[in-house]
Write an enzyme that holds these catalytic residues in place. Structure first.
Site, PDB file in Angstrom:
ATOM      1  CG  ASP A 223      -4.188  -3.589  74.158  1.00 32.80           C
ATOM      2  OD1 ASP A 223      -4.165  -4.627  74.863  1.00 32.80           O
ATOM      3  OD2 ASP A 223      -3.151  -3.016  73.796  1.00 32.80           O
TER       4      ASP A 223
HETATM    5  C1  BGC Z   1      -0.974  -5.348  75.232  1.00 31.66           C
HETATM    6  C2  BGC Z   1      -1.467  -6.255  74.106  1.00 31.66           C
HETATM    7  C3  BGC Z   1      -1.759  -7.622  74.645  1.00 31.66           C
HETATM    8  C4  BGC Z   1      -2.753  -7.511  75.792  1.00 31.66           C
HETATM    9  C5  BGC Z   1      -3.089  -8.841  76.421  1.00 31.66           C
HETATM   10  C6  BGC Z   1      -1.902  -5.373  76.433  1.00 31.66           C
HETATM   11  O1  BGC Z   1      -1.369  -4.685  77.524  1.00 31.66           O
HETATM   12  O2  BGC Z   1      -0.847  -4.032  74.747  1.00 31.66           O
HETATM   13  O3  BGC Z   1      -0.511  -6.341  73.066  1.00 31.66           O
HETATM   14  O4  BGC Z   1      -2.245  -8.457  73.619  1.00 31.66           O
HETATM   15  O5  BGC Z   1      -2.209  -6.689  76.802  1.00 31.66           O
HETATM   16  O6  BGC Z   1      -2.004  -9.320  77.114  1.00 31.66           O
END
Ligand code: BGC
Length: 810
Positions: A223
């Site tokens: 993530d």
């Molecule tokens: C979220 C993810 C997302 C990523 C990129 C994170 O803060 O938890 O679901 O894919 O950001 O935007």
């Protein structure tokens, strides 16, 4: 390419180059490596559409219904088609990997990203998620099973440590990910949170069961920002650290390999996985690349419209729906959400739809030339103020609808100037000289009154309206959460009295400061009409009309990434509004526009209650199809709705000393309700169509033994359409094991299928119960077992309505 060919490519790279590939090149791109013919790969959020690389309201995307609406489909075929649409959108935008689906579960109704998750039941989430994945990947675009694992709520999401026992992990939270791997998913995203003491980017669960037992051969992407330590994550099976170009790997990881703390073999394995991904998405030399493919003209919107109706859940219907358009003279359409619906939740999943059909527009289109529409918005809801937009503002320089975005140097020199459509600017273009971001607009006022303006961002901020300083100050960063920093920075508000028919000159500025993103959000809220009068007008409209349709829902700021909810009460005076309208007109249809559960205290007074979820861009078109019977409301609840938050057996999202214990174990959702002996307002699986069904016969037989897999069951359920219309019925099969030697849920969903029948017709639904539905995880032996003995098989229409029972010896 074969594995050996890919391994040969790995062998051509030295350590620095290999490690270099393992951190992103930018926020959304991986690195290219010409030496092995590797091109950059582009990643993009998110489940309800493909935004592409930029947060730019001018780059629009098709907006699908949110995940909870897809969980409500109970239809893998349609979920697969929607996955295909995501792939086409990805290819149109040059995206190789879509960061979806979210496979975490509806553990509590308060979860901030509940809307982005499919279901409370692992099997429903698994089957829907796998169908989406297959749909996306059918067209050469990678899907991403996220967030691995136990990222089921948002409070302290970056540091939270979830305590969950091994059996619960296996049978509940890991199950949808296991299904994703079985479906052949190419990417898995490791979560921010920890599980049982170790953050997920360093967690042993990446090795086992993911890569070992399940045989996942794709790449584990972190993530965004979740990799924090070099060696621990590198040895744990984390393959790619996003975003880039900076990060905790790079030179530090090269040094760790050189010093022997991380074996080079681990690096090779990561690079192999990355090249495998590149090969799959056509990003290696000789690969076909990703030529843009357009969805056949016009049919994408038709698909989305069909999906809206198919996911809409009819909770209750006192013979009101479907409405006969030819017999109506007038319809009252009531509620703020009728003309300003919530189409999607907030956070990284957000996209900018180009065309939107609101409920009011959908109903209008259907009744045009037939019946009169009376629209009454009702009282203000008090949600987050709306950003400036093109419908209310003009660019002060050109007069075009929209706003002016400028970036300035420290001494006020203009570096760039562009016309934009929104006062919410998340990624203004910056260069090293950039110092200040400015949004300005001429805002048209309607009636005279008190306007409230807001400005959001970090660092030094100012907001000036007609030359008057309204906000001036410095906002300091108080979170590490990227979703809050970049998408939802703190806001400050102030009010000013403005005359009618005026053009107010609004100028908002923020100074850029390190590590605080670049977002600038400028909002304006018009003077609110007297709430008593607004309520009275709505009631009057309902009284005067043949039918009232009230659209209610949650407001911006609730149901958002980065925060959990604290209440399930509809904001503002919506409960009062519905109760008053239903009292004025018994033919009242309530449409609930939320991503997750809300309390419906008036539900027994309403003629009909529909859940639209966050329906995406075709909201109003799909709703009109359902209201006027062009389509049946096809949805069934993917999650149990309690009468009140206080009733919900599992609701806690707040960690204690950084840990959140899943003490309920296997018993989430309907399983928890069943165990508690209490009845919810509506059970998991519930949803009415426009006809009625009788459940007549259930037959369950054991299938022949499959190698090592235990026995599967073949279940046949005979149902008859006893109503006046053709219809579709979702036949659900649950298992129970009352005499079990191990602790089990009271019952659990084991299979489902949908059948269609004409009025009076009898049909037989064949439901295969896979062997894995009979097994349980034996924690002491760390393995699956299938208990011998007699299984109870139950069939019906929801977890709480199962008229047929049979037994079968397993
Ligand atoms: C979220 C993810 C997302 C990523 C990129 C994170 O803060 O938890 O679901 O894919 O950001 O935007």
């Amino acid at each position: 390419m074969t594995r050996d060919e890919l391994l040969r490519l790995v062998g051509r790279l030295d350590l620095e180059r290999k490690v270099g590939l393992l951190t992103g090149a930018t926020v959304w791109r991986t690195r290219a490596e010409p030496a092995v013919g590797l091109r950059e790969m582009v990643f993009s959020d998110g489940p309800a559409g493909v935004r592409g690389e930029e947060w730019d309201e001018r780059r629009s995307s098709m907006l699908l219904p949110s995940a909870s609406a897809l969980g409500a489909l109970w239809d893998e075929r349609l979920a697969g088609e929607l996955g295909e649409l995501l792939a086409f959108e990805a290819r149109r935008k040059g995206v190789h990997a879509v960061l979806a689906p979210t496979l975490n579960l509806h553990r509590t109704p308060l979860g901030g990203r509940h809307f982005e998750c499919l279901a409370e039941d692992p099997e429903l989430a698994a089957r829907t998620g796998a169908a989406l994945i297959r749909g996306v990947q059918r067209h050469g675009v990678a899907a991403t099973a996220k967030h691995y694992v136990a990222n089921d709520s948002e409070t302290e999401r970056l540091t939270l440590d979830v305590r969950v026992d091994e059996r619960t992990l296996r049978e509940v939270y890991l199950a949808p990910f296991e299904a994703a791997v079985r479906a052949g998913v190419w990417l898995v995203m490791s979560a921010y949170n920890g599980v049982n003491g170790t953050t997920m980017t360093e967690n042993g669960l990446l090795a086992e069961p993911l890569k070992g037992e399940w045989g996942f051969d794709g790449a584990v992407v972190s993530d965004w920002g979740a990799v924090r330590r070099t060696e621990q994550s590198a040895v744990a099976g984390q393959d790619l650290a996003m975003p880039g170009p900076e990060g905790p790997w790079g030179a530090a990881l090269v040094a760790a390999v050189r010093s022997g703390t991380v074996p080079e073999q681990a690096i090779d394995d990561k690079v192999l996985r990355l090249l495998t991904l590149a090969d799959r998405v056509g990003a290696l030399a000789g690969g076909r690349g990703l030529p843009p493919r357009a969805w056949p003209g016009g049919t994408a919107r038709r698909l989305l419209r069909r999906a809206v109706a198919a996911g809409t859940v009819l909770l209750r219907n006192e013979d009101i729906l479907p409405l006969d358009a030819s017999a109506l003279r007038s319809v009252a359409v009531i509620g703020r959400h009728a003309c300003a619906p919530r189409l999607q939740g907030e956070g990284s999943a957000g996209v900018f739809p180009a065309e939107v059909v609101t409920p009011l527009e959908g109903i209008r289109a259907r009744l045009r030339g037939r019946a009169r529409i009376l629209h009454a918005p009702g009282p203000d809801l008090g949600g987050q103020p709306r950003p400036l937009d093109a419908s209310r503002c003009a660019n002060p320089l050109t007069g075009e609808p929209g706003v002016l975005l400028r970036v300035l140097t420290a001494d006020g020199r203009e570096l760039s100037s562009e016309h934009r459509l929104s006062g919410r600017q998340l990624e203004p273009p910056v260069t090293p000289e950039a110092h200040t971001v400015e949004v300005s607009a001429l805002l048209r006022t309607g009636e005279e009154g008190k306007w409230t303006f807001g400005v959001g961002g970090y660092g030094r901020m100012s907001l000036v309206v007609d030359g008057q300083d309204l906000v001036e100050g410095e906002f300091t960063r108080d979170t590490e959460d990227p979703a809050v920093i970049h998408l939802d920075p703190p806001r400050r508000h102030a009010s000013v009295w403005l005359p009618a028919g005026h053009r107010a000159h609004v100028v908002a500025r923020r100074e850029l400061a390190p590590d605080t993103g670049r977002a600038l959000v400028v909002t304006a809220t018009e003077p609110e009409p007297d709430p008593e009068q607004a309520l009275a007008e709505a009631v009057e409209a309902a009284r005067a009309a043949d039918v009232a349709v009230v659209v209610v829902g949650t407001t911006e700021g609730s149901e958002a990434e980065g925060h959990d909810r604290t209440s399930l009460t509809l904001p503002g005076r919506q409960d009062e509004l519905v109760a008053a309208v239903a009292a004025a007109n018994p033919r009242t249809v309530v449409v609930v526009n939320s991503g997750g559960p809300v309390e419906l205290p008036w539900r027994e007074q309403a003629g009909a209650v529909l859940l639209s979820w966050f329906p995406g861009q075709e909201a109003g078109a799909g709703l009109a199809d359902v209201l006027f019977g062009r389509a049946e409301p096809g949805g069934r609840l993917p999650t149990t709705w309690g009468a009140t938050l206080a009733d919900a057996p599992v609701r806690e999202t707040r960690p204690r000393d950084g840990t959140l214990a899943y003490t309920e174990g296997l018993h989430i959702g309907y399983r928890a309700w069943l165990r508690s002996g209490r009845a919810p307002a509506y059970w998991f699986g519930h949803g009415l169509g426009y006809t009625t069904w009788s459940y007549e016969l259930l037959r369950a037989v054991r299938r022949q033994e499959r190698q090592g897999a235990g026995a599967a069951l073949d279940v046949e359920v005979r149902v008859r359409n006893t109503g006046p219309r053709p219809g579709r019925e979702v036949v659900q099969v649950y298992l129970a094991r009352p005499d079990s030697a191990v602790e089990r849920p009271v019952r659990w969903l084991a299979g489902f299928t949908a059948v269609r029948a004409e009025p009076g017709e009898t049909v037989t639904a064949s439901v295969e119960v896979p062997a894995r539905m009979l097994r349980h995880w034996e924690a002491e032996e760390h393995r699956w077992r299938t208990e011998a003995g007699v299984w109870q098989v139950l069939a019906g229409r929801s977890a709480g309505d199962l008229p047929l029972t049979a037994t079968v010896r397993g």
